[in-house]
Scaffold this motif. Structure first.
Motif, PDB file in Angstrom:
ATOM      1  N   LEU A  49       0.833  -1.203   0.000  1.00 22.40           N
ATOM      2  CA  LEU A  49       0.000   0.000   0.000  1.00 22.40           C
ATOM      3  C   LEU A  49       0.867   1.251   0.000  1.00 22.40           C
ATOM      4  O   LEU A  49       0.602   2.198  -0.756  1.00 22.40           O
ATOM      5  N   LEU A  50       1.911   1.265   0.816  1.00 15.84           N
ATOM      6  CA  LEU A  50       2.791   2.432   0.854  1.00 15.84           C
ATOM      7  C   LEU A  50       3.443   2.671  -0.505  1.00 15.84           C
ATOM      8  O   LEU A  50       3.573   3.806  -0.947  1.00 15.84           O
ATOM      9  N   HIS A  51       3.849   1.592  -1.160  1.00 11.78           N
ATOM     10  CA  HIS A  51       4.457   1.714  -2.490  1.00 11.78           C
ATOM     11  C   HIS A  51       3.476   2.320  -3.492  1.00 11.78           C
ATOM     12  O   HIS A  51       3.863   3.133  -4.336  1.00 11.78           O
ATOM     13  N   MET A  52       2.213   1.941  -3.380  1.00 11.24           N
ATOM     14  CA  MET A  52       1.190   2.498  -4.267  1.00 11.24           C
ATOM     15  C   MET A  52       0.953   3.982  -3.957  1.00 11.24           C
ATOM     16  O   MET A  52       0.856   4.808  -4.862  1.00 11.24           O
ATOM     17  N   LEU A  53       0.872   4.307  -2.676  1.00 14.41           N
ATOM     18  CA  LEU A  53       0.620   5.689  -2.266  1.00 14.41           C
ATOM     19  C   LEU A  53       1.760   6.610  -2.692  1.00 14.41           C
ATOM     20  O   LEU A  53       1.535   7.780  -3.008  1.00 14.41           O
ATOM     21  N   GLY A  54       2.975   6.077  -2.689  1.00 12.04           N
ATOM     22  CA  GLY A  54       4.142   6.873  -3.039  1.00 12.04           C
ATOM     23  C   GLY A  54       4.503   6.851  -4.515  1.00 12.04           C
ATOM     24  O   GLY A  54       5.503   7.443  -4.915  1.00 12.04           O
ATOM     25  N   GLY A  55       3.696   6.163  -5.318  1.00 13.56           N
ATOM     26  CA  GLY A  55       3.990   6.091  -6.744  1.00 13.56           C
ATOM     27  C   GLY A  55       5.245   5.310  -7.058  1.00 13.56           C
ATOM     28  O   GLY A  55       5.897   5.529  -8.083  1.00 13.56           O
ATOM     29  N   LEU A  56       5.604   4.368  -6.171  1.00 12.89           N
ATOM     30  CA  LEU A  56       6.788   3.537  -6.396  1.00 12.89           C
ATOM     31  C   LEU A  56       6.446   2.303  -7.214  1.00 12.89           C
ATOM     32  O   LEU A  56       7.331   1.578  -7.658  1.00 12.89           O
ATOM     33  N   ASP A  57       5.158   2.066  -7.411  1.00 11.41           N
ATOM     34  CA  ASP A  57       4.674   0.944  -8.217  1.00 11.41           C
ATOM     35  C   ASP A  57       3.281   1.305  -8.715  1.00 11.41           C
ATOM     36  O   ASP A  57       2.602   2.170  -8.144  1.00 11.41           O
ATOM     37  N   TYR A  58       2.860   0.654  -9.783  1.00 10.65           N
ATOM     38  CA  TYR A  58       1.543   0.924 -10.354  1.00 10.65           C
ATOM     39  C   TYR A  58       0.524  -0.110  -9.880  1.00 10.65           C
ATOM     40  O   TYR A  58       0.842  -1.295  -9.747  1.00 10.65           O
ATOM     41  N   PRO A  59      -0.719   0.315  -9.624  1.00 12.02           N
ATOM     42  CA  PRO A  59      -1.751  -0.632  -9.203  1.00 12.02           C
ATOM     43  C   PRO A  59      -2.252  -1.487 -10.366  1.00 12.02           C
ATOM     44  O   PRO A  59      -2.124  -1.092 -11.528  1.00 12.02           O
ATOM     45  N   THR A  60      -2.799  -2.630 -10.019  1.00 12.36           N
ATOM     46  CA  THR A  60      -3.458  -3.465 -11.021  1.00 12.36           C
ATOM     47  C   THR A  60      -4.776  -2.828 -11.432  1.00 12.36           C
ATOM     48  O   THR A  60      -5.187  -2.888 -12.595  1.00 12.36           O
ATOM     49  N   GLN A  61      -5.425  -2.216 -10.455  1.00 12.10           N
ATOM     50  CA  GLN A  61      -6.723  -1.586 -10.692  1.00 12.10           C
ATOM     51  C   GLN A  61      -6.949  -0.516  -9.621  1.00 12.10           C
ATOM     52  O   GLN A  61      -6.383  -0.582  -8.535  1.00 12.10           O
ATOM     53  N   GLY A  62      -7.793   0.467  -9.938  1.00 13.77           N
ATOM     54  CA  GLY A  62      -8.111   1.505  -8.973  1.00 13.77           C
ATOM     55  C   GLY A  62      -7.234   2.739  -9.136  1.00 13.77           C
ATOM     56  O   GLY A  62      -6.418   2.815 -10.057  1.00 13.77           O
ATOM     57  N   SER A  63      -7.408   3.709  -8.247  1.00 12.82           N
ATOM     58  CA  SER A  63      -6.699   4.979  -8.380  1.00 12.82           C
ATOM     59  C   SER A  63      -6.060   5.428  -7.067  1.00 12.82           C
ATOM     60  O   SER A  63      -6.499   5.052  -5.986  1.00 12.82           O
ATOM     61  N   VAL A  64      -4.999   6.218  -7.220  1.00 14.62           N
ATOM     62  CA  VAL A  64      -4.334   6.874  -6.091  1.00 14.62           C
ATOM     63  C   VAL A  64      -4.251   8.353  -6.429  1.00 14.62           C
ATOM     64  O   VAL A  64      -3.577   8.739  -7.385  1.00 14.62           O
ATOM     65  N   VAL A  65      -4.949   9.178  -5.661  1.00 15.02           N
ATOM     66  CA  VAL A  65      -4.979  10.617  -5.919  1.00 15.02           C
ATOM     67  C   VAL A  65      -4.223  11.335  -4.802  1.00 15.02           C
ATOM     68  O   VAL A  65      -4.573  11.222  -3.631  1.00 15.02           O
ATOM     69  N   VAL A  66      -3.161  12.048  -5.191  1.00 18.94           N
ATOM     70  CA  VAL A  66      -2.342  12.802  -4.241  1.00 18.94           C
ATOM     71  C   VAL A  66      -2.397  14.269  -4.633  1.00 18.94           C
ATOM     72  O   VAL A  66      -2.078  14.622  -5.774  1.00 18.94           O
TER      73      VAL A  66
END
Length: 226
Positions: A49-66
């Protein structure tokens, strides 16, 4: 104001029988100025989750808005620039540049982005963290607690939208852990920073404004501000 939001966030590895659902539909909101801790056992999905929140990896599905930007849709170059400008990181291993002194480490990300260092602001951070006597010292000459203070100062110096802390006290003894986390909380409030911290330490987690619990890739409690 919402600084960080995930919607239906999923991260899957493998296929068929070997499919691993590291994150399985995570919805999370973090407001401006909040200090949120994310706790879970090993394998719960908190580091993913932290990697997704920090843009260190891409999700399979869904969005992360910062800070209003859906970083899950950015290409790698644009994402790298966004990360540098909008996301501050504090890692367990400090990740300081060994050949740079304390002050140079703190301002390095700002200079890397070609921006002018706000020296008055940086000086305030250094004083708040109690490392003003160490500014000309190399990382190798510092204790673990002092190195982590430098890492916190570096994360704050760029005035990011959010700071992500990954087990920031993992390499510290209990006393240093309390000191560092206390300072992290004080500086966050003083400089109006938003922090999301990953930890397995329940005592450390209690220092946050809100605790989010994750199990088997899903948030079970604390996903939205009460």
């Amino acid at each position: 104001m919402t600084v960080l939001e995930t919607n239906g966030l999923k991260k899957y590895y493998g296929q068929a029988e070997s499919l691993v659902k590291a994150l399985d539909g995570v919805n999370l909101k973090v407001e401006q100025g909040e200090f949120v801790s994310i706790v879970g056992t090993s394998g719960s999905g908190k580091s993913t989750l932290l990697h997704m929140l920090g843009g260190l990896d891409y999700p399979t599905q869904g969005s992360v808005v910062v800070d209003g930007k859906d970083i899950s849709r950015l290409k790698e170059d644009a994402l790298a620039i966004f990360r540098r400008r909008k996301i501050g990181f504090v890692f367990q291993s400090y990740n300081l540049v060994p050949v740079l002194n304390v002050y140079e480490n703190i301002v390095f990300p700002v200079q890397l982005d070609g921006n002018e260092v706000d020296t008055s602001y940086v000086d305030k951070i250094i004083k708040t963290l109690g490392i003003e006597s160490k500014v000309n010292t190399l990382p190798s000459q510092l204790s673990g607690g002092q190195q982590q203070r430098v890492a916190i100062a570096r994360a704050l110096a760029a005035k990011p939208a959010i700071i992500l802390a990954d087990e920031p006290t993992g390499n510290l003894d209990s006393r240093s852990s309390q000191d560092v986390l206390g300072l992290l909380k004080v500086t966050a409030k003083k400089f109006e920073q938003t922090i999301v911290m990953i930890t397995h330490n329940e005592e450390i987690a209690q220092m946050a404004d809100r605790i989010v619990r994750i199990e088997d890739g899903r948030i079970v409690t604390g996903g939205d501000r009460a």
